[in-house]
Design a protein around this motif. Structure first.
Motif, short mmCIF file in Angstrom:
data_model
loop_
_atom_site.label_atom_id
_atom_site.label_comp_id
_atom_site.label_asym_id
_atom_site.label_seq_id
_atom_site.Cartn_x
_atom_site.Cartn_y
_atom_site.Cartn_z
N GLN A 8 1.52 -2.77 10.41
CA GLN A 8 1.61 -3.79 9.36
C GLN A 8 0.52 -3.55 8.34
O GLN A 8 -0.41 -2.80 8.57
N TRP A 9 0.66 -4.18 7.17
CA TRP A 9 -0.33 -4.00 6.10
C TRP A 9 -1.60 -4.76 6.44
O TRP A 9 -1.57 -5.86 6.98
N ALA A 10 -2.72 -4.14 6.08
CA ALA A 10 -4.04 -4.76 6.22
C ALA A 10 -4.85 -4.41 4.99
O ALA A 10 -4.57 -3.42 4.31
N LEU A 11 -5.85 -5.21 4.70
CA LEU A 11 -6.74 -4.94 3.57
C LEU A 11 -7.87 -4.03 4.03
O LEU A 11 -8.44 -4.22 5.10
N CYS A 12 -8.18 -3.05 3.21
CA CYS A 12 -9.28 -2.14 3.52
C CYS A 12 -10.58 -2.92 3.60
O CYS A 12 -10.87 -3.72 2.71
N PRO A 13 -11.37 -2.68 4.64
CA PRO A 13 -12.60 -3.45 4.80
C PRO A 13 -13.76 -2.98 3.91
O PRO A 13 -14.75 -3.69 3.77
N TYR A 14 -13.64 -1.78 3.31
CA TYR A 14 -14.76 -1.22 2.56
C TYR A 14 -14.32 -0.74 1.17
O TYR A 14 -13.15 -0.46 0.95
N LYS A 15 -15.33 -0.63 0.32
CA LYS A 15 -15.19 0.06 -0.95
C LYS A 15 -16.19 1.20 -0.93
O LYS A 15 -17.32 1.02 -0.47
N VAL A 16 -15.76 2.36 -1.40
CA VAL A 16 -16.67 3.48 -1.50
C VAL A 16 -16.93 3.73 -2.98
O VAL A 16 -16.00 3.75 -3.78
#
Length: 139
Positions: A8-16
């Motif tokens: 299922q879709w999830a939001l990425c926990p990080y920004k690089v």
């Protein structure tokens, strides 16, 4: 900003944040190690930092609405979760969700309009009562 987790879709926990070819860029990720390996392999990429990704309440709510959509709809689901936008046309895969959201929006608008009409009607009635009292007082 989206990735697949447990089918299922999830939001990425990080920004690089990174520099590539002398240009500073940023991207969402769920895999810090992938970025570290990429930067180690390619000299034109330098990782500046990783940050926790932050999402609005609206984005979180939209994710819940599309969480179980097919993985082939990556672009459509990302645009909806991130920006609240739907694809163009009448036959896109998110059309049922789009119609549901439009009906909800129209229902709210209709209710607000009806409330405003009632308030205006009450204001007119109060004015009519005041006019009648003035006429009655002058008799």
């Amino acid at each position: 900003m989206l990735y697949r987790k447990d089918d299922q879709w999830a939001l990425c926990p990080y920004k690089v944040k990174y520099v590539q070819n002398e240009e500073e860029l940023e991207a969402y990720t769920h895999d810090k190690q992938w970025w570290l390996n990429f930067a180690e392999k390619w000299d034109h990429t330098e990782i500046l930092e990783f940050q926790d990704a932050e999402y609005t309440e609206e984005q979180l709510a939209r994710l819940e609405e599309i969480r179980h959509y097919n993985k082939a709809l990556m672009d459509e689901c990302r645009a909806y979760a991130e920006e609240g936008t739907f694809p163009e046309g009448l036959e896109h895969p998110l059309r049922a969700l789009q119609l549901q959201k439009e009906n909800e929006r129209l229902g709210v608008e209709l209710s607000e309009r009806e409330i405003n009409e009632i308030i205006q009607g009450m204001q007119i009635s109060e004015i009519e009562i005041e006019l009648l009292e003035l006429k009655m007082g002058g008799m």
